[in-house]
Enzyme design. Structure first.
Site, PDB file in Angstrom:
ATOM      1  N   CYS B 174       0.856  -1.198   0.000  1.00 30.27           N
ATOM      2  CA  CYS B 174       0.000   0.000   0.000  1.00 30.27           C
ATOM      3  C   CYS B 174       0.887   1.242   0.000  1.00 30.27           C
ATOM      4  CB  CYS B 174      -0.892   0.030   1.235  1.00 30.27           C
ATOM      5  SG  CYS B 174      -1.898  -1.443   1.469  1.00 30.27           S
ATOM      6  N   ARG B 222     -12.977  -0.671  -2.615  1.00 37.05           N
ATOM      7  CA  ARG B 222     -11.794   0.175  -2.855  1.00 37.05           C
ATOM      8  C   ARG B 222     -10.516  -0.599  -2.501  1.00 37.05           C
ATOM      9  NH1 ARG B 222      -9.346   3.358  -5.934  1.00 37.05           N
ATOM     10  NH2 ARG B 222      -8.390   1.326  -5.949  1.00 37.05           N
ATOM     11  N   CYS B 226      -7.474  -2.057  -4.858  1.00 33.24           N
ATOM     12  CA  CYS B 226      -6.076  -1.709  -4.572  1.00 33.24           C
ATOM     13  C   CYS B 226      -5.224  -2.977  -4.602  1.00 33.24           C
ATOM     14  CB  CYS B 226      -5.942  -1.047  -3.195  1.00 33.24           C
ATOM     15  SG  CYS B 226      -6.326   0.708  -3.201  1.00 33.24           S
TER      16      CYS B 226
END
Lengths: 152, 265, 214, 103
Positions: B174, B222, B226
């Site tokens: 991330c 979401r 990702c």
């Protein structure tokens, strides 16, 4: 391979059959200007709607962003300052079929409409005003469409 | 003399470059502004609001007694305190996993069945619509996730570690995209999610309507996408990592104003 | 004496246990996170859970702290060792094909059907400015506009340009050879792009005729 | 059945701005699904707006209007309490009407 035009023609036939059988509200579909929505150019679309050759005019305006972050949703508006407009059209020059929308305007609303259209690529967009006196006026604007996101 | 001219030309070229870049940013800002008035998320909000009070499921009951953390039936303000610890399930839960629990206990739906349903389909689409409405009920409020329960603090720490976890074919975590200030992918600004990115940014903007595909995206979706773009395997809906990441981002966003449901590219 | 010591150590142990109950140690949290990660994902299409298994570099670059110098050096040395040079010493391909790859952000996700490099894009514009006529570019990596020109490459085959050509090849093959925790994927090493695709991207960056170097 | 529209009609002076969001796929008929099969066209073809029952606008749309369409127009002479109704009909003959009160 079936072309898009053939497919449209076939679906129109099917729709016609369904309408005849009373499945569809025939009024709505009968009124839909198929030929105009099949047109590939501004001139052809206007012609299919019974209009004369369009002339560029300052009295018609097209609004939209200079750059669209995504071609799937591009806010556009068409308006005119002239009285006596019958129809306002929105078109996207480089879309497979140029015509996006036909607005049949009455005196009860302002000749100023906004919606959102899809754009396959950067292109000119047109606002067209078909006047009561037979004149056809237009305005154009270039809108850039960018490639966004990770692209995957 | 000649050198000076050259420098002048170079400076001009630089200016032109900077200007073009600025006008791109301005153009995109103008585009986004135009879309704000008339966010199709409203369609999902309306659907969610109706679902909340509708009697549904095997038990033919509404969700009006669902406890989202502020007591049974309290919706306003709940969104900006989630994820949090729930004593009845003995779990830290985010909004969506909590909704599934309520749908199971109050309405009699099969939770495992909902969790397996793809986004945008069946009861999962309903969970998204409910989450959209519940988020909208806290619009303008500031994030303030509780960290008083030990499990809430542990979940934050697990989330921090998951955020920095590199893996997959591309070595992404991330943090590869969301660990620094002022970065972009293509034209999309990437908020730094290791700290409070500001009002209405990052965690404070989702659920959001995605212009690119016309879908309503919850935070679970979401995160799911990702991980897809990170080239990771598939994260389970409401799995520990997704809840932990939401807790990490939510706690980091303390004080940020929620604008959810937003509209996004 | 012995008694007192025993008592003390018991107290200490209890204190430690109490501390554990309220706030786990970093090592315990690491273990908890690892368990969470392993249990949260499943296989989907070509994206299998073995993608969560970390190699040395991935593991060492998985926190907000950089690895120690020794570890970083080892990662870089191992990365450099993995580099395969192109067949026949042919480093440059077609910049047009390179631009297409640079624009293409696809590949290796669970929605992609094939892991073959020919199904993959280079993802370059996601993070880099390259041809400056493309306004939609990312800024995670540095601008590559005028990449070859700025480095004085007029003839990529000239011996004088060999160092920069080789450097660029290594960077594309395994970027961790120069920076242990580089954000850049290891395109050659992980078989994300094949040799010909890498040559094409090399040409986009280094060919004097490429729009990047105008 | 199609989901309801969201209609906002706000009066300012003697003009009322109407903003409409419609829930619709607006499928162009030019896209393919993951199996390579063309996804058939499915889009709103006709939109009608009425003010207290009187038609003030009709529109013909093609498939290039965006998914979940947005429409904004200004009605002259409408005042608070008046009714604005919107009807759409798509190419499959599906139809939906919703009404809002001017505020």
């Amino acid at each position: 391979m079936q072309t898009r035009r053939e497919m449209l023609a076939r679906s129109a036939t099917v729709a016609g059959l369904l309408a005849a059988a009373g499945f569809l509200p025939s009024s709505a579909l009968a009124a839909w200007p198929q030929a105009a929505f099949d047109a590939k150019t501004l001139a052809d679309a206007v012609k299919a709607l019974g209009g004369s050759a369009p002339v560029e005019s300052k009295d018609v305006s097209i609004t939209g962003p200079d750059i669209a972050e995504n071609g799937a949703v591009v806010p556009v508006g068409c308006a005119t300052t002239l009285p006596g407009v019958k129809r306002l059209l929105l078109l996207v020059e480089k879309n497979p079929n140029v015509l996006a929308a036909v607005f049949n305007v009455t005196d009860a609303i302002e000749p100023n409409l906004n919606t959102r259209t899809k754009m396959g690529q950067s292109s000119n967009v047109f606002a067209v005003a078909m006047m009561g006196d037979g004149k056809v006026l237009f305005a154009s604007k270039e809108i850039k469409v960018t490639l966004g996101g990770c692209g995957g | 003399m000649k050198t000076r001219t050259l420098i002048g030309v170079a400076a001009l070229a630089l200016c032109a470059g900077a200007q073009a870049q600025k006008s791109t940013a301005d153009g995109i800002a103008e585009y986004r502004k135009m879309l704000e008035d008339g966010n199709p998320a409203e369609l999902f909000e309306a659907k969610g609001e109706a679902l909340w009070s509708q009697k549904r499921g095997p038990k033919n009951a509404s969700l009006e007694r669902c406890d989202l953390g502020l007591g049974p039936g309290v919706v306003k303000g709940a969104f900006v305190t989630l994820p949090r610890w729930f004593a009845d399930t003995q779990k830290v839960q985010d909004l969506e996993s909590r909704l599934v629990s309520c749908m199971a206990t109050l309405q009699g739906f099969d939770a495992a069945e909902i969790v397996k349903t793809p986004f945008g389909r069946g009861e999962m689409a309903n969970v998204t619509a409910l989450a959209t409405w519940i988020a909208a009920e806290s619009r303008g409020m500031r994030f303030n996730l509780p960290q008083s329960h030990a499990q809430e603090r542990i979940t934050y720490e697990v989330g921090k570690r998951a955020f920095f976890y590199r893996g997959g074919t591309h070595d992404f975590s991330c943090a590869s995209c969301h660990g620094d200030e002022g970065k972009r992918i293509r034209l999309q600004e990437l908020p730094n999610l290791t700290r409070n990115p500001g009002d209405g940014i990052g965690f404070a903007a989702w659920p959001a309507y995605r212009v690119s595909n016309g879908q309503m995206w919850s935070m679970q979706l979401r995160l799911n996408d990702c991980f897809r773009q990170q080239r990771f395997p598939y994260p389970g809906f409401g799995s520990e990592v997704t809840i932990a990441l939401a807790t990490y981002m939510g706690v980091n966003a303390k004080g940020a104003e929620s604008i959810a449901p937003a509209i996004k590219r | 004496m012995n008694h007192a010591r025993l008592l003390l150590s018991t107290v200490a142990t209890m204190a430690l246990l109490a501390a554990c109950a309220t706030s786990p140690s970093p090592a315990e949290l690491d273990a908890r996170a690892t368990t969470a990660i392993k249990s949260s994902f499943r296989d989907q299409g070509i994206a299998k859970t073995d993608r969560l298994n970390q190699d040395l570099g991935q593991a060492a670059c998985s926190s907000d702290k950089a690895p120690d110098d020794g570890t970083a050096d080892r990662i870089m040395a191992e990365a450099l060792y993995t580099v395969k040079w192109p067949a026949g010493g042919q480093f440059l391909g077609d910049w047009r094909a390179g631009e297409k790859l640079a624009q293409d952000g696809r590949g290796m996700t669970w929605t992609d059907s094939s892991a073959d490099p020919n199904a993959n894009g280079g993802n370059c514009y996601n993070c880099h400015q390259i041809d400056n006529r493309e306004i939609s570019y990312g800024t995670i990596g540095p601008s590559l506009w005028n990449y070859g020109k700025n480095r004085g490459v007029t003839d990529p085959a000239a011996p004088a340009t060999a160092p920069i050509v080789q450097y660029t090849w290594v960077k594309l093959w395994n970027a961790k050879a120069y920076s242990a925790c580089s954000n850049m994927p290891r395109f050659g090493h992980k078989n994300l792009l094949n040799e010909q695709q890498l040559r094409d991207i090399m040409a986009l960056l280094l060919d004097p005729k490429s729009p990047v170097n105008q | 059945m199609a989901d309801p529209m969201r209609i906002r009609a706000q009066a300012a002076g003697d003009k009322t701005t109407v903003r409409v969001l419609m829930s619709h796929e607006m499928e162009t008929g030019q896209r393919k699904d993951s199996a390579g099969k063309v996804i058939p066209a499915w889009f709103i073809q006709e939109v009608t707006a009425t003010h207290n029952g009187k038609t003030v606008l009709t529109a013909d749309w093609g498939p290039s209007i965006s998914k979940n369409p947005f429409l904004q127009f200004v009605v002259k002479g409408a005042k608070a309490g008046d009714k604005i109704a919107i009807t759409w009909v798509d190419n499959k003959g599906d139809k939906r009407t919703d009404e809002a009160t001017v505020s």
